[in-house]
Design an enzyme around this catalytic site. Structure first.
Site, PDB file in Angstrom:
ATOM      1  N   ASP A  12      44.853  46.288  41.485  1.00  0.00           N
ATOM      2  CA  ASP A  12      44.644  45.062  41.493  1.00  0.00           C
ATOM      3  C   ASP A  12      45.148  43.360  41.054  1.00  0.00           C
ATOM      4  OD1 ASP A  12      42.084  46.389  40.147  1.00  0.00           O
ATOM      5  OD2 ASP A  12      42.884  46.135  38.221  1.00  0.00           O
ATOM      6  N   ASP A  55      35.898  46.392  40.924  1.00  0.00           N
ATOM      7  CA  ASP A  55      35.026  45.984  39.645  1.00  0.00           C
ATOM      8  C   ASP A  55      34.779  44.679  40.557  1.00  0.00           C
ATOM      9  OD1 ASP A  55      37.496  47.660  38.901  1.00  0.00           O
ATOM     10  OD2 ASP A  55      38.532  46.591  39.029  1.00  0.00           O
TER      11      ASP A  55
END
Length: 163
Positions: free
Chosen positions: A121, A139
Site C-alpha cells: 500500500d 483498493d
C-alpha cells in the site's frame, strides 16, 4: 455469441487487465521510489510505502495465519468468479466495467499476497486528526466500483441493478 454479451466481456476484460496492470506497476514504482521515505503531494495526500498482511485496510493483520490465510487467499478468487458471472448475467457494459474493476483490484492484491506474503500500500490520506489507512490502486478500483454500483442501484431513473 450475442452482441451485448460480447461487449460486456470485452469491457470486463479490458477493465480487469487495466486495473491489474496499473496496480502492479504503481506498487513496483512505490517500492522503488518510496522505500524509507514519504512524499507529501498535498496537505492531506501522502505517498508512503506500507506492507499490509491483513485484509482490507489492515483488518486481521495480527490474526493467526490459520484464520487470515484462507480468507486473504480465497476471497479474491471468489470475487473473480462472482464478478465474471455477474457481468455475464447482466450483459450490460457499465456493470461489466465495474465488475472488471473489482476483479482487477482483487487479483492485484491477491498477486501480492501470493507472491510476497503481504500487500503493498502506498497512498495515505490524513488531515489534522483524521487519517485513513494506506491503500493502493487495487483498493481504489474496488472501492470506486462498489460505490458506483451502490449509487446506480439507488438511482430511481436507472433500472441498472434490477434483476
Amino acid at each position: 455469441m450475442e452482441k451485448h454479451l460480447r461487449k460486456s466481456l470485452v469491457a470486463y476484460f479490458i477493465t480487469f487487465f487495466f486495473i491489474l496492470a496499473s496496480d502492479l506497476v504503481t506498487k513496483k514504482l512505490a517500492e522503488h521510489y518510496l522505500y524509507n521515505r514519504e512524499v507529501s503531494l498535498l496537505p492531506f495526500l501522502h505517498l508512503v510505502l506500507v506492507y499490509n498482511k491483513g485484509v482490507a485496510f489492515g483488518i486481521l493483520s495480527n490474526a493467526p495465519d490459520i484464520i487470515r490465510l484462507p480468507l486473504v487467499l480465497l476471497s479474491p478468487l471468489v470475487a473473480l468468479v462472482l464478478t465474471f458471472l455477474y457481468a455475464i448475467k447482466r450483459k450490460d457494459t457499465t456493470t461489466a466495467l465495474l465488475m472488471g474493476m473489482v476483479a482487477g483490484g482483487a487479483i492485484g492484491n491477491f498477486h501480492d499476497r501470493l507472491f510476497l506474503g503481504y500487500v503493498r500500500d502506498f497512498i495515505y490520506i490524513s488531515y489534522g486528526k483524521f487519517s485513513w489507512p494506506a491503500f493502493n490502486l487495487a483498493d481504489m478500483g474496488i472501492s470506486v466500483a462498489i460505490l458506483l454500483l451502490l449509487t446506480l442501484s439507488f438511482s430511481p431513473s436507472n433500472s441498472h441493478c434490477k434483476n
